[in-house]
Design a protein around this motif. Structure first.
Motif, short mmCIF file in Angstrom:
data_model
loop_
_atom_site.label_atom_id
_atom_site.label_comp_id
_atom_site.label_asym_id
_atom_site.label_seq_id
_atom_site.Cartn_x
_atom_site.Cartn_y
_atom_site.Cartn_z
N SER A 1 0.38 -1.38 -0.44
CA SER A 1 0.08 -0.14 -0.04
C SER A 1 1.01 1.48 -0.20
N GLN A 2 -0.03 2.51 -0.34
CA GLN A 2 1.17 3.54 -0.45
C GLN A 2 0.27 4.03 0.35
N HIS A 3 0.26 5.46 1.33
CA HIS A 3 0.15 6.82 1.59
C HIS A 3 0.31 8.11 1.37
N PRO A 4 0.18 9.06 0.84
CA PRO A 4 -1.23 9.27 0.74
C PRO A 4 -1.10 8.35 -0.88
N SER A 5 -2.69 8.15 -1.94
CA SER A 5 -2.84 7.98 -2.96
C SER A 5 -2.43 9.38 -3.42
N GLU B 1 3.99 7.02 2.80
CA GLU B 1 4.74 6.06 2.57
C GLU B 1 4.61 4.20 1.64
N CYS B 2 4.88 3.44 1.83
CA CYS B 2 5.37 2.67 1.40
C CYS B 2 5.07 1.61 2.04
N THR C 1 9.60 5.30 3.20
CA THR C 1 9.15 6.42 3.36
C THR C 1 10.02 7.13 2.30
N THR D 1 1.45 6.95 -5.86
CA THR D 1 1.35 8.18 -5.29
C THR D 1 1.02 9.45 -6.33
#
Lengths: 112, 115
Positions: B5-9, B22-23, B78, B110
């Motif tokens: 997942s990654q954040h934010p998209s 973030e990953c 990150t 992202t």
């Protein structure tokens, strides 16, 4: 250095087979990969092949590897509209970094 | 399995600010994570390779002081884009690899827009 090339665009009719081609230059590549990318999304691993194999089949997908010509292909049988996406081939370098070198991507358009 | 997942998209920021992406590997331990950049209608360009607990290895031409990478745990890396400028606007994608495995699994990406 390593280089991976693909044709930019392929258009097929729904139900036909699609063949996406890729050539690479690094003869010491160990693994070769096919990824699918839909608009605005990350990459989805479809399949990969070890360099000592000639062919790998996984459901509708068939990968052919001609190591002598450094040519890799991905055949999608019974192509569906949901297969429309960009397809990237990638080679893994032989060093210990596990880096992938990507081709430019082939945009597949499936016509109804 | 093998979800990243990654954040934010997506993120929009003003020029001069810093942005952290973030990953995370959700169901496996990622010994190695990779950060890529993708421009519209182009391929992925590898920026750096990060191994857990050690400094990242940057590709030629990528400024390590501008793109700070931290891989402090086996499930999180990150990327911080420092003092972002409009030319840093791009799609940033991470991938993760588990020790002993041949596959690299990618996050959803992202999209960074710097105004």
């Amino acid at each position: 250095g390593e280089d991976v090339e693909q044709s930019l665009f392929l258009s097929v009719r729904e139900g036909d087979s699609s063949v996406i081609n890729c050539t690479y230059t690094d003869s010491s590549s160990t693994y070769l990969y096919w990824y699918k990318q839909e608009p605005g999304a990350g990459l989805q691993l479809l399949t990969y092949i070890f360099s000592n194999m000639d062919m790998k089949q996984d459901q509708r997908l068939t990968v052919l590897l001609n190591k002598k010509d450094k040519h890799l292909s991905l055949r999608i049988a019974d192509t569906q509209t949901g297969d429309s996406a960009i397809y990237f081939c990638a080679e893994r370098t032989m060093d210990s970094s596990y880096k992938l070198i990507f081709g430019s991507g082939t945009r597949l358009l499936v016509r109804p | 399995g093998a979800v990243v997942s990654q954040h934010p998209s997506w993120v929009i920021c003003k020029s001069g600010t810093s942005v952290k992406i973030e990953c995370r590997s959700l169901d496996f331990q990622a010994t190695t994570m990779f950060w890529y950049r993708q421009f519209p209608k182009q391929s992925l360009m590898l920026m750096a390779t990060s191994n857990e607990g050690s400094k990242a290895t940057y590709e030629q031409g990528v400024e390590k002081d501008k793109f700070l990478i931290n891989h402090a745990s086996l499930t999180l890396s990150t990327l911080t884009v420092t003092s972002a400028h409009p030319e840093d606007s791009s799609f940033y994608i991470c991938s993760a690899r588990e020790s002993g495995r041949n596959e690299q699994f990618f996050g959803p990406g992202t999209r960074l827009t710097v105004l």
